[in-house]
Each structure stands twice: as structure tokens, then as C-alpha cells.
Design an enzyme around this catalytic site. Structure first.
Site, mmCIF file in Angstrom:
data_model
loop_
_atom_site.group_PDB
_atom_site.id
_atom_site.type_symbol
_atom_site.label_atom_id
_atom_site.label_comp_id
_atom_site.label_asym_id
_atom_site.label_seq_id
_atom_site.Cartn_x
_atom_site.Cartn_y
_atom_site.Cartn_z
ATOM 1 N N THR A 285 28.546 30.109 38.294
ATOM 2 C CA THR A 285 29.259 30.174 39.562
ATOM 3 C C THR A 285 28.283 29.949 40.705
ATOM 4 O O THR A 285 27.068 30.111 40.546
ATOM 5 C CB THR A 285 29.912 31.546 39.773
ATOM 6 O OG1 THR A 285 28.900 32.536 40.022
ATOM 7 C CG2 THR A 285 30.756 31.962 38.577
ATOM 8 N N ASP A 286 28.806 29.611 41.869
ATOM 9 C CA ASP A 286 28.001 29.687 43.083
ATOM 10 C C ASP A 286 27.889 31.168 43.464
ATOM 11 O O ASP A 286 28.487 32.042 42.825
ATOM 12 C CB ASP A 286 28.642 28.868 44.203
ATOM 13 C CG ASP A 286 27.629 28.368 45.230
ATOM 14 O OD1 ASP A 286 26.545 28.976 45.343
ATOM 15 O OD2 ASP A 286 27.930 27.383 45.932
#
Length: 564
Positions: A285-286
Site C-alpha cells: 500500500t501507499d
């Protein structure tokens, strides 16, 4: 679900054995730990031991650090780890010089500046500097290359962080960047899936949208991701960006309110990345403190859902104890399946074996710190500066400059950077000093009078032969715009008198400033504000060096008046 011997891991018998034996030795709680990438800051009281307080993470990421301290932190965390850690850093601009990586590293150039050389070897050299300087400090994972497409000039985040707006060039530059990283046993991460650069908003502040039609997306962003997956990109970062049209193609029955950003979307991570694109590597994920993630669902659900829906690693915690407990509770309550936990953990371990953390010391000898800002790396930075600066408009034949023609210069600084006490950026001071050495008289516009009641244009012209703008409006998190805002309501420092005086606009970051100064007849993009680009700029202004840069975007932003 994970093929350890296939692309991108290509593990040999020894690597497969290490992954399988290490995996078998881990409890569920330890497997969960491998899914987390924690963050380390260079702040007073910062302690690398803290990331082990509640669980052993699979990775850490550095924010800007001095190289020596980064090395020391790497040594401490690797010594405590049961399983060698992936250590990440944003090295999009080389060693970075404080631009997300090593404070004392070599700041080569922005990715767009590299693309402006029109030579993939420059992207290779950018990554070479990143790997050698970051690697000297214990880093083995760079969250690059950025493969976003710079389609919207108003986007405040993509801009010079991209390789531009041409898909073929983006892929060509990205492959060269990946090549150098492979040679240095460095993990890369293509980002920000499903692709930033369409929306004019910032995913740090909300969920943003890639609004292209499904066909247009697959022909552009999708094509780029597929090509780089086929090339062996080992990890993909999923952003807090929706792609509603592609999501609906995968799941025609989905309601609008249920369309999630990629970091939480089963349709995008499983349906597109895994099934359509055949990606066998790791999805991360970011940063999960960003509003685009936190506003999408309750965090107690979002943490385990991100993994269940396809991510293999969770980037950062807000409170480690709380977020890890959310993951543990999610496994207990059936939000996160054991199948997805095991699959994600295996990919994390495979990534570590891919760069041989299973069989070599994760740290180089401390003597490698000599690579930080080495002569070779500085030479690379100078070369990129020389080849990237782009002449966009020169309609008054103002160039080359000469003290005989325009001796008295008024210099105007435009920036969103934090300023030193005297209010002038170091690069602007250097630019002024270099011009003065050429024989010009340079004063700051803000220190003198400007045409107003009691001070005429004729009087202003007596002490001003040329007005030069040094613009350094940098892209960065939590911005809504990188447009110019003038100091006063009548814009006295703007190019108001272009028919009375010559104006020269130099942009050392955002390449789209012609949107705000279309009346300027001489305009140059440099893409990067550092010492090397300042010195190269002066050489070109004086006519001793030609302009070689090729713009990776439309600097006229699609407007007819910016070309006049």
C-alpha cells in the site's frame, strides 16, 4: 498462489529452501509482523528500537537522514531482526540530498529532468547513484520508479516527479532505472497504481480519482504496468486513488459508494494486477496515514481488509500497537483469511531472498560511505543538469545575456520552500553571485521600489535593464496547488510591464508556469533546483553552452496564449 521460482523472484533451490524453512518457523503473529513496513525519522529522541516494541516488522522505511546516522540505524535494526529486514527509502532523485533520502547525498535531478535528457542512460545513472549511496547506508529497496503519467498540469503531486506524459518514454526510462537496481541487488517499486496525474487533487488529502475510461486506462496506465510487470518489476505500490471505470468492468454490480481506492480494492489488486496482468510479485500500500486511506473505512477494518483484498505489505502504522492489534483481530474475526496471510508473508520472504538477504550480510562495510556524494556521482549530476535544461520560449532574442545589453538586473524569487532567516534560498544566492561574477549588477526586486504613485515606469527603467524570475515551486505532500501567488493584490512583482522591459522566467521545478505568465517571451525549464542546475543555467544564459533539453511534457499546458 506464489511461484517462488518464477518472475520476479527467480529463486534457486537455496532461496526456495530458506523461504520455506523461514515461513515454517513463524507463528501467525510473526507472519503478521512481516506484513508491516514501519517508518523511521531523523528526529530528536528517534530510537530504532521502538519499531520492535510490539512486533518485528518485515521492513522499515527512512525519511531524510544523514548517511552516517542512517548506516548506524540500519546496523541496529538488522542486528535485532530474526528475519533480515527490507529497508526502504524514496530515492527518486538519486542519493537525494535531503529530497526524501540522504540529507548529504547527491541530488542528481528530478525524474522529469532526467527524462528531459531524452536518454535512458540518464535514468540508469540516476538509479546507480541511488543504489550506491542508499546501499552504503543499508537501504535495499527504493520506492521508485514513479510511472505516473503527467496528464494534468494542475496536479500538485505528480509534475516533475514523473518522467513526463509520453507513455513510451516513461517505460523506457523506468526500464533503465530498474536495470541499474537489479545489478545492485536493489528492490524497485512501480507506483502509484492505478496511476496519478489525471486528477488535479492530492491523495494525501482525500481519495482522488483516475477518471479515464476503461479502454483509455488500459491503453495508457494499464499498458505501462503490464509492460513493466513483464519486464520483471518486483513490487507495485497501490495508491489511495480510485479507478471507477476499471473497477466496474471487473465488478459490474458494484455500487458507487463501494468503489474503493486501489489500496483497499479487491477489483484492482486481485482482478487487475493479479489476474489480468499476471503479477507474481509483492503489492504494498501507499502510506496509510494519508487521508485517502483513513477516510475510506474505519481503520480497524481497513488494516486487515487491505491485505485480504490483495496487498502483501502495509505501509506505516499510526500507532503500532493499535494497528497490529487490528490485523490480529481481523485474522481472528475472519476479515483476514489465513490463506491471504500466508500468501502475503511468502511474498515478503521471497522478496528478501530475491536480493539474497538469506545468504549475505544485509549491510555493506562502513567504508562504503565514501560513495556518498563521490566525484563520480557529482559528475553524473552535472551531466544531467547540462543535458536537461530546456529552452521553451525565446521570442525577444534576449539570449545570450550580456552585461553590455542588460547590466542592471532585478531578481525575483518565487518559491513555496521553507526559507532561511534572510528569506533567500541558497540556490538563489548562488545564482545572483554567478551573475555578478559575469559583470551584471543584481539586486532583489523586493528590496527596491516598483512603479506606483510617485515612482514612474520611466524611473524604474533607469535602474532596471532586465527582470529575472527564479521560480522554485516544489511538488510535495499536502498541497492543493503549485500555481504562482503574487505578493500583493495588484501583482506588482508579476510581469506587468513586458512591453516596457525584458523579462526572463526560469523555472527550476514546475514546468507549467507559463499558465500564470503567458505574457513572458523568454522562458526556460530546469526541472530541478540545486547547485548543478544553477551553474549549468548560467552557462547557457551566457551562451557558452547550448540548450539540449527536450520537454517531456507540454510546457504550454494546452493553452494557445502561452505560445504567443
Amino acid at each position: 498462489m506464489v511461484d517462488l521460482r518464477a518472475k520476479p523472484f527467480y529463486l534457486d533451490d537455496e532461496g526456495v529452501k530458506w523461504v520455506e524453512e523461514t515461513f515454517a518457523s513463524l507463528s501467525d503473529r510473526e507472519k503478521i509482523g512481516q506484513l508491516f513496513c514501519e517508518i523511521l525519522w531523523d528526529r530528536p529522541g528517534s530510537n530504532p528500537d521502538k519499531i520492535f516494541e510490539f512486533i518485528e516488522p518485515g521492513a522499515v522505511m527512512y525519511r531524510p537522514f544523514p548517511s552516517k546516522k542512517m548506516y548506524e540505524f540500519s546496523k541496529k535494526v538488522q542486528a535485532q531482526a530474526k528475519v533480515p529486514l527490507l529497508i526502504a527509502c524514496n530515492l527518486e532523485r538519486g542519493g537525494s540530498g535531503g529530497n526524501g533520502g540522504l540529507i548529504d547525498g547527491t541530488y542528481v535531478a528530478s525524474p522529469m529532468g532526467v527524462a528531459a535528457t531524452n536518454d535512458p542512460k540518464a535514468a540508469y545513472n540516476l538509479a546507480k547513484v541511488a543504489c550506491e549511496e542508499g546501499g552504503a547506508c543499508g537501504v535495499n529497496w527504493t520506492f521508485e520508479p514513479i510511472i505516473d503519467i503527467d496528464l494534468n498540469p494542475e496536479n500538485p503531486i505528480t509534475n516533475v516527479r514523473t518522467f513526463g506524459s509520453d507513455c513510451a518514454k516513461i517505460v523506457e526510462m523506468s526500464k533503465a532505472y530498474i536495470d541499474a537496481c537489479r545489478e545492485n541487488d536493489f528492490v524497485t517499486s512501480i507506483k502509484h497504481f492505478p496511476g496519478d496525474g489525471v486528477d488535479y487533487r492530492d491523495q494525501h488529502l482525500m481519495v482522488t480519482t483516475n477518471s479515464l475510461s476503461a479502454k483509455d486506462w488500459y491503453d495508457s496506465y494499464g499498458k505501462n504496468y503490464q509492460e513493466l510487470i513483464d519486464y520483471g518489476a518486483p513490487t507495485i505500490m497501490c495508491a489511495h486513488i480510485r479507478q471507477p471505470n476499471v473497477t466496474r468492468e471487473i465488478n459490474p454490480d458494484i455500487k458507487d459508494e463501494d468503489i474503493m481506492p486501489a489500496s483497499l480494492s479487491k477489483e484492482l489488486m486481485q482482478g487487475v494486477i493479479r489476474e489480468k496482468f499476471g503479477f507474481n510479485g509483492l503489492i504494498i500500500t501507499d502510506a496509510t496515514q494519508m487521508v485517502g486511506f483513513t477516510c475510506s473505512m474505519p481503520r480497524r477494518l481497513a488494516v486487515p481488509t487491505s491485505i485480504e483484498n490483495g496487498a502483501d505489505m502495509f505501509l506505516f502504522t499510526i500507532d503500532q500497537r493499535e494497528d497490529v492489534q487490528y490485523m490480529i483481530d481481523g485474522l481472528r474475526d475472519g476479515i483476514l483469511s489465513h490463506e491471504r496471510l500466508d500468501e502475503a508473508c511468502l511474498r515478503v520472504l521471497a522478496l528478501k531472498a530475491m536480493i539474497h538477504l538469506d545468504r549475505k550480510n544485509p549491510l555493506k562495510d562502513e567504508s562504503c560511505l565514501k560513495d556518498v556524494k563521490s566525484e563520480e556521482h557529482v559528475a553524473i549530476a552535472k551531466d544531467v543538469a547540462d543535458r536537461s535544461i530546456t529552452l521553451v520560449k525565446n521570442k525577444e532574442n534576449l539570449l545570450p545575456l550580456s552585461p553590455a545589453k542588460t547590466r542592471k538586473i532585478k531578481l525575483i524569487q518565487i518559491t513555496n520552500e521553507r526559507l532561511p532567516e534572510d528569506g533567500i534560498l541558497p540556490e538563489v544566492k548562488l545564482f545572483k553571485e554567478l551573475l555578478e561574477k559575469e559583470g551584471f549588477e543584481v539586486s532583489y526586486f523586493k528590496d527596491g521600489k516598483y512603479p506606483d504613485v510617485g515612482y514612474s515606469i520611466a524611473e524604474f527603467k533607469k535602474e532596471t535593464d532586465l527582470v529575472i524570475y527564479y521560480a522554485n515551486m516544489k511538488v510535495g505532500s499536502n498541497q492543493t496547488t503549485i500555481r504562482i501567488t503574487w505578493d500583493d493584490f495588484l501583482g506588482e512583482s508579476s510581469p506587468k510591464y513586458v512591453h516596457d522591459l525584458p523579462y526572463l522566467f526560469l523555472s527550476f521545478s514546475n514546468p507549467y508556469h507559463l499558465v500564470d505568465v503567458p505574457m513572458v517571451k523568454t522562458y526556460i525549464n530546469a526541472y530541478t533546483s540545486n547547485e548543478y542546475h544553477v551553474r549549468a543555467m548560467v552557462e547557457k544564459l551566457m551562451g557558452r553552452s547550448e540548450f539540449k533539453g527536450v520537454s517531456p511534457v507540454d510546457p504550454f499546458a494546452g493553452l494557445w496564449d502561452t505560445r504567443l
